[in-house]
Design a protein around this motif. Structure first.
Motif, PDB file in Angstrom:
ATOM      1  N   ARG A   1       0.814  -1.202   0.000  1.00  0.00           N
ATOM      2  CA  ARG A   1       0.000   0.000   0.000  1.00  0.00           C
ATOM      3  C   ARG A   1       0.862   1.274   0.000  1.00  0.00           C
ATOM      4  NH1 ARG A   1      -2.875  -2.893   4.014  1.00  0.00           N
ATOM      5  NH2 ARG A   1      -1.884  -1.544   5.597  1.00  0.00           N
ATOM      6  N   ASP A   2       1.933   1.210   0.770  1.00  0.00           N
ATOM      7  CA  ASP A   2       2.774   2.418   0.900  1.00  0.00           C
ATOM      8  C   ASP A   2       4.229   1.978   0.834  1.00  0.00           C
ATOM      9  OD1 ASP A   2       3.757   4.891   1.359  1.00  0.00           O
ATOM     10  OD2 ASP A   2       3.202   4.963   3.492  1.00  0.00           O
ATOM     11  N   PHE A   3       4.807   1.984  -0.335  1.00  0.00           N
ATOM     12  CA  PHE A   3       6.152   1.479  -0.544  1.00  0.00           C
ATOM     13  C   PHE A   3       7.179   2.447   0.017  1.00  0.00           C
ATOM     14  CE2 PHE A   3      10.066   1.330  -2.990  1.00  0.00           C
ATOM     15  CZ  PHE A   3      10.422   0.016  -2.852  1.00  0.00           C
ATOM     16  N   SER A   4       8.196   1.842   0.655  1.00  0.00           N
ATOM     17  CA  SER A   4       9.354   2.606   1.076  1.00  0.00           C
ATOM     18  C   SER A   4      10.477   1.616   1.380  1.00  0.00           C
ATOM     19  CB  SER A   4       9.055   3.451   2.315  1.00  0.00           C
ATOM     20  OG  SER A   4       8.837   2.620   3.438  1.00  0.00           O
ATOM     21  N   PRO A   5      11.757   1.996   1.187  1.00  0.00           N
ATOM     22  CA  PRO A   5      12.871   1.079   1.478  1.00  0.00           C
ATOM     23  C   PRO A   5      12.875   0.644   2.939  1.00  0.00           C
ATOM     24  CG  PRO A   5      13.634   2.894   0.134  1.00  0.00           C
ATOM     25  CD  PRO A   5      12.225   3.235   0.525  1.00  0.00           C
ATOM     26  N   GLN A   6      12.433   1.515   3.850  1.00  0.00           N
ATOM     27  CA  GLN A   6      12.402   1.145   5.258  1.00  0.00           C
ATOM     28  C   GLN A   6      11.403   0.018   5.520  1.00  0.00           C
ATOM     29  OE1 GLN A   6      12.174   4.262   4.086  1.00  0.00           O
ATOM     30  NE2 GLN A   6      14.197   5.088   4.712  1.00  0.00           N
ATOM     31  N   ARG A   7      10.245   0.072   4.867  1.00  0.00           N
ATOM     32  CA  ARG A   7       9.254  -1.000   5.047  1.00  0.00           C
ATOM     33  C   ARG A   7       9.765  -2.322   4.466  1.00  0.00           C
ATOM     34  NH1 ARG A   7       4.297   0.743   6.786  1.00  0.00           N
ATOM     35  NH2 ARG A   7       3.920   2.993   6.695  1.00  0.00           N
ATOM     36  N   VAL A   8      10.480  -2.223   3.361  1.00  0.00           N
ATOM     37  CA  VAL A   8      11.062  -3.442   2.777  1.00  0.00           C
ATOM     38  C   VAL A   8      12.052  -4.063   3.751  1.00  0.00           C
ATOM     39  CG1 VAL A   8      12.428  -4.370   0.879  1.00  0.00           C
ATOM     40  CG2 VAL A   8      10.754  -2.586   0.424  1.00  0.00           C
ATOM     41  N   GLU A   9      12.886  -3.230   4.346  1.00  0.00           N
ATOM     42  CA  GLU A   9      13.888  -3.728   5.288  1.00  0.00           C
ATOM     43  C   GLU A   9      13.222  -4.302   6.545  1.00  0.00           C
ATOM     44  OE1 GLU A   9      18.114  -2.241   7.262  1.00  0.00           O
ATOM     45  OE2 GLU A   9      16.815  -0.804   6.227  1.00  0.00           O
ATOM     46  N   THR A  10      12.122  -3.681   6.982  1.00  0.00           N
ATOM     47  CA  THR A  10      11.389  -4.196   8.154  1.00  0.00           C
ATOM     48  C   THR A  10      10.847  -5.591   7.892  1.00  0.00           C
ATOM     49  OG1 THR A  10      10.763  -1.954   8.810  1.00  0.00           O
ATOM     50  CG2 THR A  10       9.466  -3.777   9.706  1.00  0.00           C
ATOM     51  N   ALA A  11      10.264  -5.816   6.718  1.00  0.00           N
ATOM     52  CA  ALA A  11       9.753  -7.141   6.371  1.00  0.00           C
ATOM     53  C   ALA A  11      10.870  -8.164   6.294  1.00  0.00           C
ATOM     54  CB  ALA A  11       8.997  -7.076   5.049  1.00  0.00           C
ATOM     55  N   LEU A  12      12.045  -7.752   5.753  1.00  0.00           N
ATOM     56  CA  LEU A  12      13.177  -8.667   5.658  1.00  0.00           C
ATOM     57  C   LEU A  12      13.702  -9.041   7.044  1.00  0.00           C
ATOM     58  CD1 LEU A  12      15.170 -10.139   3.811  1.00  0.00           C
ATOM     59  CD2 LEU A  12      16.618  -8.073   3.837  1.00  0.00           C
ATOM     60  N   VAL A  13      13.721  -8.084   7.971  1.00  0.00           N
ATOM     61  CA  VAL A  13      14.176  -8.363   9.344  1.00  0.00           C
ATOM     62  C   VAL A  13      13.241  -9.354  10.036  1.00  0.00           C
ATOM     63  CG1 VAL A  13      14.509  -7.336  11.628  1.00  0.00           C
ATOM     64  CG2 VAL A  13      15.424  -6.204   9.599  1.00  0.00           C
ATOM     65  N   ILE A  14      11.933  -9.213   9.835  1.00  0.00           N
ATOM     66  CA  ILE A  14      10.965 -10.173  10.423  1.00  0.00           C
ATOM     67  C   ILE A  14      11.271 -11.581   9.935  1.00  0.00           C
ATOM     68  CG2 ILE A  14       8.547 -10.861  10.454  1.00  0.00           C
ATOM     69  CD1 ILE A  14       7.818  -7.879  10.331  1.00  0.00           C
ATOM     70  N   TRP A  15      11.574 -11.684   8.636  1.00  0.00           N
ATOM     71  CA  TRP A  15      11.889 -12.999   8.047  1.00  0.00           C
ATOM     72  C   TRP A  15      13.165 -13.571   8.641  1.00  0.00           C
ATOM     73  CZ3 TRP A  15      16.047 -14.490   4.856  1.00  0.00           C
ATOM     74  CH2 TRP A  15      15.911 -15.738   4.253  1.00  0.00           C
ATOM     75  N   LYS A  16      14.232 -12.746   8.794  1.00  0.00           N
ATOM     76  CA  LYS A  16      15.500 -13.209   9.345  1.00  0.00           C
ATOM     77  C   LYS A  16      15.366 -13.623  10.812  1.00  0.00           C
ATOM     78  CE  LYS A  16      18.695 -10.602   6.371  1.00  0.00           C
ATOM     79  NZ  LYS A  16      19.763  -9.581   6.346  1.00  0.00           N
ATOM     80  N   ASN A  17      14.628 -12.853  11.603  1.00  0.00           N
ATOM     81  CA  ASN A  17      14.454 -13.172  13.036  1.00  0.00           C
ATOM     82  C   ASN A  17      13.797 -14.538  13.238  1.00  0.00           C
ATOM     83  OD1 ASN A  17      15.643 -10.878  14.133  1.00  0.00           O
ATOM     84  ND2 ASN A  17      13.747  -9.676  14.018  1.00  0.00           N
ATOM     85  N   TYR A  18      12.750 -14.785  12.468  1.00  0.00           N
ATOM     86  CA  TYR A  18      12.074 -16.075  12.629  1.00  0.00           C
ATOM     87  C   TYR A  18      12.963 -17.220  12.182  1.00  0.00           C
ATOM     88  CZ  TYR A  18       8.986 -20.021  12.045  1.00  0.00           C
ATOM     89  OH  TYR A  18       8.446 -21.274  12.123  1.00  0.00           O
ATOM     90  N   LEU A  19      13.650 -17.059  11.049  1.00  0.00           N
ATOM     91  CA  LEU A  19      14.507 -18.119  10.552  1.00  0.00           C
ATOM     92  C   LEU A  19      15.655 -18.389  11.521  1.00  0.00           C
ATOM     93  CD1 LEU A  19      14.224 -19.763   7.982  1.00  0.00           C
ATOM     94  CD2 LEU A  19      15.975 -18.334   6.906  1.00  0.00           C
ATOM     95  N   GLU A  20      16.146 -17.332  12.172  1.00  0.00           N
ATOM     96  CA  GLU A  20      17.209 -17.500  13.161  1.00  0.00           C
ATOM     97  C   GLU A  20      16.734 -18.297  14.358  1.00  0.00           C
ATOM     98  OE1 GLU A  20      19.383 -14.389  16.080  1.00  0.00           O
ATOM     99  OE2 GLU A  20      19.783 -14.079  13.933  1.00  0.00           O
ATOM    100  N   SER A  21      15.509 -18.030  14.868  1.00  0.00           N
ATOM    101  CA  SER A  21      14.965 -18.781  16.007  1.00  0.00           C
ATOM    102  C   SER A  21      14.624 -20.218  15.627  1.00  0.00           C
ATOM    103  CB  SER A  21      13.729 -18.071  16.546  1.00  0.00           C
ATOM    104  OG  SER A  21      12.689 -18.072  15.577  1.00  0.00           O
ATOM    105  N   LEU A  22      14.258 -20.433  14.357  1.00  0.00           N
ATOM    106  CA  LEU A  22      13.880 -21.785  13.933  1.00  0.00           C
ATOM    107  C   LEU A  22      15.092 -22.680  13.737  1.00  0.00           C
ATOM    108  CD1 LEU A  22      11.590 -23.709  12.966  1.00  0.00           C
ATOM    109  CD2 LEU A  22      11.975 -22.812  10.656  1.00  0.00           C
ATOM    110  N   LEU A  23      16.116 -22.192  13.068  1.00  0.00           N
ATOM    111  CA  LEU A  23      17.275 -23.011  12.700  1.00  0.00           C
ATOM    112  C   LEU A  23      18.487 -22.778  13.590  1.00  0.00           C
ATOM    113  CD1 LEU A  23      17.022 -22.665   8.818  1.00  0.00           C
ATOM    114  CD2 LEU A  23      16.040 -24.428  10.294  1.00  0.00           C
ATOM    115  N   SER A  24      18.370 -21.830  14.530  1.00  0.00           N
ATOM    116  CA  SER A  24      19.478 -21.530  15.447  1.00  0.00           C
ATOM    117  C   SER A  24      20.738 -21.119  14.693  1.00  0.00           C
ATOM    118  CB  SER A  24      19.776 -22.745  16.350  1.00  0.00           C
ATOM    119  OG  SER A  24      18.652 -23.093  17.113  1.00  0.00           O
ATOM    120  N   LYS A  25      20.570 -20.250  13.700  1.00  0.00           N
ATOM    121  CA  LYS A  25      21.691 -19.675  12.943  1.00  0.00           C
ATOM    122  C   LYS A  25      21.541 -18.152  12.965  1.00  0.00           C
ATOM    123  CE  LYS A  25      22.159 -23.613   9.762  1.00  0.00           C
ATOM    124  NZ  LYS A  25      22.113 -24.012   8.338  1.00  0.00           N
ATOM    125  N   PRO A  26      22.639 -17.390  12.979  1.00  0.00           N
ATOM    126  CA  PRO A  26      22.568 -15.920  13.106  1.00  0.00           C
ATOM    127  C   PRO A  26      22.240 -15.220  11.782  1.00  0.00           C
ATOM    128  CG  PRO A  26      24.855 -16.617  13.048  1.00  0.00           C
ATOM    129  CD  PRO A  26      24.042 -17.879  13.037  1.00  0.00           C
TER     130      PRO A  26
END
Length: 334
Positions: free
Chosen positions: A247-272
């Motif tokens: 709805r409202d594109f911005s590089p910051q929102r893209v980075e926020t979505a990518l961080v959510i993805w990395k955080n979950y994958l880190e907790s799931l696979l125990s990798k940084p």
């Protein structure tokens, strides 16, 4: 022959010749009389001996008190005085003491003096009858080779003492002698520590056994449940972030979505994953689909170009789902 203390002498004599009234000859009548004599003589002798023995045995009985209450024990004394040569038995628990019931008995040792023995016993009796006067007499048993003879005591009586006085048949509620008390009465709470300790020990042993036999299944169940809950939370956050980005594109929102993805994958696979760059993740995972999605996202962040938002983030979502299923299988079979 001798019978008791009396002596009877039978002499031979010749009766006059006669016929019985029944028409029997004289010889037959004499034989019948002789037969009756030999039959009745032992019987008379036994009865005489028993009469003599009964006169030599003295049995006395007496209640200790003159009144008795329902269910309350009362002592009943029974004593016997008899020749030393006789065998005497007192009533035991198999004997009927009606209207009383036997609770227990106390025997005293036999005392013998000048050929006369004395025995006594105390019976503790209780009554549940409500007769005003209750009587009792007990026998002693004289044991002889031929039979057993009862010799009864005197009869003694007691008065029944009622605990509840007579109440009229008709009595109104207002006239009842009731006392009302509505004040609070505190009752001290008491804990049965022994029962509590036994119950706690049984519960602890049961839990240990359950953990030994089913501990692995229990741990697996709760781990899978936590994984499912975490995955569902990730999906909600990730999809909501992508919708806002669309709805409202911005590089910051893209980075926020990518961080959510990395955080979950880190907790799931125990990798940084949060410390890895996109290039390092592509090298580590070696997946073309994931590499393409990360490249597109980097262009959005650093080139500020919107392009197709859903395609690269759908690739990230698919990769997470694949890793989640692999991890779940490891937990089930691990």
């Amino acid at each position: 022959m001798t019978l008791g203390n009396s002596k009877f002498q039978i002499t031979n004599y010749k009766p006059k010749a006669f016929h019985c009234k029944c028409g029997l000859p004289v010889g037959i009548g004499r034989n019948i009389l002789s037969l009756r004599f030999y039959i009745l003589t032992p019987i008379f002798y036994i009865l005489f001996c028993l009469s003599v023995q009964a006169q030599e045995i003295k049995v006395q009985a007496k209640f200790k008190g003159d009144s008795v209450k329902i269910g309350k024990p009362i002592e009943f004394y029974l004593s016997a005085r008899y020749p030393e040569s006789l065998n005497i038995l007192f009533p035991d628990s198999t004997f009927s003491f009606a209207p009383f019931e036997l609770q227990r008995k106390i025997y005293f040792p036999t005392k013998t003096e000048n050929g006369i023995s004395r025995d006594s016993v105390i019976y503790l009796l209780a009554t549940y009858e409500v007769d005003h006067v209750q009587t009792l007499k007990l026998p002693v048993f004289v044991i002889s080779p031929m039979d057993c003879t009862k010799v009864f005591s005197n009869t003694d009586s007691v008065f029944f003492h009622p605990l509840v006085k007579a109440i009229p048949d008709s009595l109104t509620t207002e006239k009842l002698p009731l006392k009302a008390n509505t004040s609070y009465l505190g009752v001290r709470w008491q804990l049965n520590y022994i029962l509590f300790a036994i119950g706690g020990g049984i519960l602890l042993i049961a839990l240990i056994l359950v953990w030994i036999f089913f501990g692995k299944r229990i741990r697996t169940y709760f781990k899978l449940k936590r994984m499912a809950k975490s995955y569902a939370s990730f999906r909600v956050k990730f999809e909501s972030s992508v919708e806002k980005l669309d709805r409202d594109f911005s590089p910051q929102r893209v980075e926020t979505a990518l961080v959510i993805w990395k955080n979950y994958l880190e907790s799931l696979l125990s990798k940084p994953y949060t410390k890895y760059t996109s290039k390092e993740i592509k090298t580590l995972e070696n997946s073309e689909e994931l590499g393409y999605a990360l490249s597109e996202i980097d262009r959005m962040i650093y080139g500020s170009t919107k392009g197709n938002v859903h395609a690269p983030f759908a690739g990230l979502k698919a990769y997470v789902h694949l890793q989640f299923e692999k991890k779940k299988e490891e937990v089930i079979h691990g």
